[in-house]
Design a protein around this motif. Structure first.
Motif, PDB file in Angstrom:
ATOM      1  N   THR B 363      53.067  36.671  44.626  1.00 46.64           N
ATOM      2  CA  THR B 363      54.479  37.513  45.138  1.00 46.64           C
ATOM      3  C   THR B 363      55.254  37.939  43.959  1.00 46.64           C
ATOM      4  OG1 THR B 363      56.008  37.614  46.790  1.00 46.64           O
ATOM      5  CG2 THR B 363      55.963  35.692  45.588  1.00 46.64           C
ATOM      6  N   THR B 364      56.191  38.391  44.276  1.00 48.58           N
ATOM      7  CA  THR B 364      57.107  39.239  43.161  1.00 48.58           C
ATOM      8  C   THR B 364      56.330  40.431  42.491  1.00 48.58           C
ATOM      9  OG1 THR B 364      58.195  37.015  43.074  1.00 48.58           O
ATOM     10  CG2 THR B 364      58.662  38.822  41.358  1.00 48.58           C
ATOM     11  N   PHE B 365      56.359  41.557  43.148  1.00 55.15           N
ATOM     12  CA  PHE B 365      55.692  42.886  42.800  1.00 55.15           C
ATOM     13  C   PHE B 365      57.089  43.718  42.490  1.00 55.15           C
ATOM     14  CE2 PHE B 365      52.004  40.515  44.671  1.00 55.15           C
ATOM     15  CZ  PHE B 365      51.026  40.851  43.630  1.00 55.15           C
ATOM     16  N   SER B 366      57.455  44.031  41.236  1.00 53.19           N
ATOM     17  CA  SER B 366      58.402  44.818  40.886  1.00 53.19           C
ATOM     18  C   SER B 366      57.836  46.069  40.319  1.00 53.19           C
ATOM     19  CB  SER B 366      59.447  44.289  39.693  1.00 53.19           C
ATOM     20  OG  SER B 366      60.191  45.224  39.405  1.00 53.19           O
ATOM     21  N   LEU B 367      56.824  46.740  41.246  1.00 52.84           N
ATOM     22  CA  LEU B 367      56.132  47.857  40.961  1.00 52.84           C
ATOM     23  C   LEU B 367      56.621  48.968  40.132  1.00 52.84           C
ATOM     24  CD1 LEU B 367      53.778  47.000  43.726  1.00 52.84           C
ATOM     25  CD2 LEU B 367      52.759  46.909  41.418  1.00 52.84           C
ATOM     26  N   TRP B 368      57.717  49.322  40.351  1.00 55.20           N
ATOM     27  CA  TRP B 368      58.152  50.719  39.736  1.00 55.20           C
ATOM     28  C   TRP B 368      58.195  50.251  38.188  1.00 55.20           C
ATOM     29  CZ3 TRP B 368      62.791  51.791  36.894  1.00 55.20           C
ATOM     30  CH2 TRP B 368      63.139  52.825  36.717  1.00 55.20           C
ATOM     31  N   ASP B 369      58.613  48.881  38.089  1.00 55.35           N
ATOM     32  CA  ASP B 369      58.673  48.576  36.399  1.00 55.35           C
ATOM     33  C   ASP B 369      57.221  48.235  36.003  1.00 55.35           C
ATOM     34  OD1 ASP B 369      61.622  48.309  36.319  1.00 55.35           O
ATOM     35  OD2 ASP B 369      61.173  46.735  37.983  1.00 55.35           O
TER      36      ASP B 369
END
Lengths: 750, 750
Positions: B363-369
């Motif tokens: 988990t923890t997908f900060s995809l824009w980054d």
């Protein structure tokens, strides 16, 4: 004319769920199957909702969500207790409406002020597992039926391009301080919704999962979140999550589903519940109600009722008696309820998921009420289910953080309501009667641990002093009396299992009732740790005098384990009988009961309180005196005055079947005066005949000669042709099969 | 002196988790293992708690719970993001204290006003998977280490008969409007507690279960419920549920556990977490940390780090470079995190329990980054884990109510933060590079569905107009640009899979960037549905001009999929280079960035924003011009100015590793300018040599001759001995193994 019930009779015709829905009964008129998880029933609500759109309730009257005198229905919710005096539940309120969408419930006394609708009893049909009503404001016919885990609605609409079905996730029964913790909803397709609802109410940690299906796809849907605290994450704002968005969660949600309807078009709604997961709810629906045939589901539900009701086939003077009797059976077969998914999974008292491998798990144990007659009745006539209920209690014990058998438990929680540890009596009773299929040694261990619990309600003080000191508790006397009785029942179980030392220990504890008896006034009375009785004391007062929901007058008779000793303690037979008589005949000033919710004028006979439980055994105490005939007359008088066919037909809360079980036993002519023994005290049968079909295949028949409203006195009783010398029979006398023959008379047998 | 890292070197020595803990980095200094579920770290909190004893935070600065300049620590919590700019988590704050029990945290600036303690950096040790600090107010040494699912504390106390360990169930990171939904605790024995905590924060529906064990039995324990709403059921009042009572639940709870301690006595606390159940947490603890040997757990954790860090062995000019490099690797190996129990069970995005059968769920997908460099870096050096992360994204897609790949997801929720659907780029990138172990066809289908989602952020309008109209969105231009890039990546995946029609469709969409370019001003600019560019427009302004966290100046370079066309569109090579130059050299007045949280002066170079993501590819655009040497110089300047060894050593939020991954790639001399292709643009290596140990067993070596702070210009690059004619290499060039040889110079190669 008195007629026998025949095997082919549909006994559902005699069930009137409406009995007890007015005033004090706190029963519900909706649909449920025997011991079903779902109780789908109309809510009539009460006071105006508050400014936030939340319900504010006159909670006590609405313990079952419905009061007969109300003129509006706010919707149909899926979970209800039968006849309680404190409450919870009311999950998943569903309401069909037509016209401008309203998402506020509106005010009870102001039709069209919200989504509620006016209705009239003229259009209302309330049967076992079937309820119907016309919602006048919307010209919608609403019908309800159910399986164990699925509530089924059929709404017949007028022609409309603006029909709605509202799903109110924030409706609660007995909500006076805000029970909603969290709700979650997910729209799986154009006709399926799943989710859960989590509340902090009487059950501190309660989550109910659901799966809901419509027989027709909705055209649009949406939500309103009534919580002031909107979730974090402004990025949600980029979507209109309130309209046609398939996922929603929040503190206070109501959802709606829009339909076009033709005139007389029916939409069926199925709502399955689960204690474990919404997948569990979907599976429950698939197993129990896969199709859309409302009538077939209703037919199956009523057939299930008919089967259970046939376990006792009576001959009665008239249909009114049959209605009273079979409605009492109906009410005693609602709680406890099944509490597990079809695969056996359920949420335990430890908030973890468990699987019931070899039993059906039940919940809703109102034990202060039900150990008296409801559990003994189920032991007798629902022996398998009764054992599963006891296995559920033992599972609860295993899961309990403080290693206690349940006190008042529902939905994975103990709400600790009322006093005593009466589960021990239920277990002991089964062991003493020899009907247990659970491990008796294990049960005895659980009873011993429970009765020595260091946390629970003054047990350490009780053990230290032999009574609970006045300064420790507001109910020091009644709790002492109840503990002493429960301890006696443990002793009986120990005796049966040949554990003499335990028997001795608990027989000693059973005598503790003597420690709170003040011979100087002839009443039980609060006593300090120093051994001094409370100076200022009113044995008629129910409030603040050391007793729970009762006064000393009533509770002083609470020694069911040792009536002969009680009689001696109170001055011997003559004095005791006079004292007992005056309980029933004295005038009780209003001030003594009007402040106690559970004791109303409806349930009073003199100072004897039938509308609440503590004195339910008292009329049978006459059997231990020289004048049993007085008890016979009083029992018949109670049956007549406290039970009738109307909506206000119960003199007090049914208390998950205890009032009804009292009715059944007493109508049949005997009563389990002291569960924990196998003895029933003989009363006065009110039916003309009864055939009990026991689960062991035996039949026990009660033949009653010359019974009538006048002929209330027992002239003779024969068991299998042999005259009884005392007014007692044993459990084995019944379960061996046989015949109990009464001959009645209008003259007492002095 | 430049030295090679040797196989036997312990690279943990170069990891300084303290880097980025001051100002804008938003990293945490505590203990975690690579991609571990637990991040156990000190909280320094901020503003005074409010009148209800709840925390009130200056939330942005405290995204990781800790700010280096603070003087007090309020406790140690178990979950933290690495380097985010909006936040959540902070589960299960634990704090040892001595003396009078305080259950309020107190104020940051007022030591002894609550249970917080003063501390000094002089006593602080912050290593990979190890943190130590002296709590001055209590004379307690606190040490932290962890396994993936277990946080392990060792508190060394002074002699005391009044020592406590507080468990704060209501502490939250980024709590500005009350996140607590519900908490439950259960004391299983004199040293074990289990329960859960449920919050409504950035993750709308989040529950974390726990199991906590003390190495020494507590002598007493208790709770305080800070909620105004106490549960129903007055019968609880008959027990003192706040003291030594083994079960508690409520909205806002803090618990305490009391101990007698000898001088220098250590108590070890283990806290296991689970997304599924407290039984899961207990099993996680049993599997990962069955014993009490704190030092052994620390040793194992650091060995795990050392193993991961050795995947790239560098030769650098000095330890400071190694610290930057290996700390960057450390930071890029924190998020995403493992999110499942040891048995593979986890809570899905649909709030149901799932089992990951053939992959590790993350988990923890900060995809824009992270789609920019962090995922490409993991693809390269953590290929197996990277694939499991993508399988987790596909599982998320399967579970999504609106059938979307994750946008910004954590703990069974999407918080929908930021813009774009960049998960498609991550998946495409893996397929194009040929490293995927997931089903590419299935992934393509998920990407297509995602990019046509009817709910999400103006996709229908984007499809209709070829851009998002100004009136539809506050970020119409940047979102159009991001969608166009993401669409290009889908096209690349389709091409790789031989799906020509899909390729054509998405290549057309990939050109949509042209629709928001205003040639009259040479910038991307908001355009109305009617096709009219916004009249009043400032390309320097970040706020309200149609861009997310950036201005038009920066975002106008955002066409990584087609730099050559961008250059032509902007007037050709010469004009473009001049324009690009001025991005880095112009003076940007303060007013343009001081109102945007994620863009601070720390991260600015002229008008180029390195402290935030949108321009991370920009320095590499020089490779597409006639003057790549300018990019080489700027990259080295950025590496120097934006990264250093101090606590304020990151010029902006690390953004779950993106800033760090940029550092690693750029230090190695190449960068994935356009994920979705297998091309890396050559920059200017800042290390002297590097050996990459790939998971396919191949070794790729980067040899750098004459590199220094002055010699930042590439004189020549050879791949496996062959001179590169262009400044690009391919992914396969690396994964086939080989040598990339740079020769550097102090003179640009014009």
């Amino acid at each position: 004319m008195a007629t026998f019930v025949q095997a082919q009779d549909n006994l559902v015709q005699y069930v009137k769920p409406i009995i007890g829905t007015a005033r004090m009964g706190h029963t519900f008129p909706g649909a449920t199957v025997p011991f079903g998880s779902v109780q789908l029933s109309p809510e009539t609500d009460t006071l105006p909702h508050d400014v936030n759109g939340k319900y504010v309730k006159e909670v006590y009257e609405y313990c079952a969500g419905y009061q007969y005198d109300d003129k509006t229905i706010v919707g149909f919710a899926h979970t209800h207790f039968n006849g309680v005096g404190h409450s919870d539940l009311g999950d998943f309120l569903v309401m069909p409406t037509v016209g401008t969408l309203k998402l506020n419930p509106g005010e009870k006394t102001k039709p069209r002020s919200g989504f509620r609708s006016s209705f009239s009893h003229a259009t209302e049909v309330s049967e076992a597992d079937y309820y119907k009503v016309h919602l006048d404001d919307y010209n919608v016919d609403a019908e309800l039926t159910s399986t164990s885990r699925v509530g089924v609605h059929r709404y017949t609409f007028p022609q409309s391009s603006d029909a709605h079905i509202i799903l109110d996730m924030m409706y609660n029964i007995y909500d006076y301080q805000g029970k909603d913790v969290w709700t979650y909803m997910r729209v799986l397709d154009d006709s399926t919704i799943v989710g859960y609802r989590q509340t902090n109410g009487w059950a501190r940690n309660r989550t109910v999962y659901f799966a809901m299906k419509f027989s027709k796809p909705f055209k649009n849907y949406g939500y309103k979140n009534f919580s002031k605290n909107e979730p974090y994450g402004g990025f949600w704002r980029r979507f209109n999550i309130n309209h046609n968005f398939p996922e929603m969660s929040g503190h206070d949600l109501r959802a709606y589903f829009d339909f076009d309807t033709k005139n007389k078009e029916s939409i069926v709604v199925k709502m399955a519940i689960s204690p474990v997961s919404y997948d569990g709810a979907l599976e429950n629906m698939k197993a129990e109600a896969p199709g859309w045939d409302f009538d077939a589901i209703k037919k199956d539900g009523q057939a299930a009722w008919n089967k259970e009701l046939h376990k006792i086939e009576i001959k009665a003077a008239n249909d009114s008696e049959k209605v009273n009797f079979y409605t009492a059976m109906y009410h005693s077969f609602i709680n406890p309820t099944e509490y597990m998914d079809r695969d056996g999974q359920y949420k335990g008292n430890d908030q973890a998921i468990h699987k019931a491998n070899d039993f059906t798990n039940y919940t809703t144990f109102s034990l202060w009420d039900t150990y008296r007659a409801q559990h003994p009745f189920l032991d007798l006539i629902q022996t398998h289910r009764a054992n599963d209920m006891m296995k559920s209690m033992l599972a609860h014990y295993d899961q309990s953080s403080i290693k206690m058998l349940p006190v008042w438990s529902h939905y994975a929680n103990d709400n600790w309501c009322m006093t005593g540890y009466h589960a021990v009596t239920v277990l002991s009773d089964a062991v003493v009667k020899g009907i247990n299929t659970f491990d008796a040694e294990e049960a005895l261990a659980a009873c011993i641990t429970t009765s020595n619990n260091p946390y629970y309600d003054n047990i350490p003080a009780y053990k230290k002093y032999g009574y609970i000191p006045d300064e420790n508790s507001g109910t020091s006397v009644s709790t002492t009396l109840e503990y002493a009785f429960d301890d006696w029942s443990i002793a009986q179980m120990a005796k049966k299992l040949g554990k003499d030392s335990i028997y001795q220990t608990y027989m000693k504890r059973a005598m503790n009732y003597k420690n709170v008896y003040d011979p100087s006034i002839g009443f039980m009375r609060p006593k300090s740790a120093a051994g001094v009785f409370r100076a200022k004391f009113d044995p008629l007062e129910t409030d603040g005098e050391g007793f729970i929901e009762g006064n000393s007058w009533n509770f002083s008779f609470y020694v069911p384990q040792d009536p002969m000793a009680l009689i001696q303690m109170m001055g011997g037979d003559k004095k005791f009988v006079a004292h007992l008589d005056s309980l029933f005949t004295m005038e009780l000033p209003d001030k003594y009961f009007e402040h106690t919710e559970d004791i109303s004028k409806d349930g009073l006979i003199g100072n004897y309180v039938h509308g609440n439980e503590p004195s339910h055994h008292v009329p049978y105490l006459y059997d231990y005196t020289s004048q049993p005939w007085k008890g016979q007359a009083r029992i018949r008088m109670i049956l007549k005055s406290q039970y009738h066919n109307g909506s206000a037909g119960l003199g007090g809360n049914d208390d998950t079947g205890q009032m009804s079980a009292w009715y059944i036993f007493s109508s049949l002519g005997f009563y389990p005066i002291a569960p924990g023994s196998d003895v029933y005290a003989i009363g006065s049968p009110a039916i003309d005949n009864a055939v009990l079909h026991l689960e062991n295949g035996k039949i026990f028949e009660i033949k009653v000669k010359n019974q009538s409203d006048q002929n209330v006195y027992v002239k003779s009783v024969k068991l299998n042709g042999k005259l009884l010398s005392k007014y007692f029979i044993h459990h084995g006398d019944i379960t061996n099969g046989g015949v109990l023959e009464f001959e009645m008379s209008d003259k007492p047998k002095k």
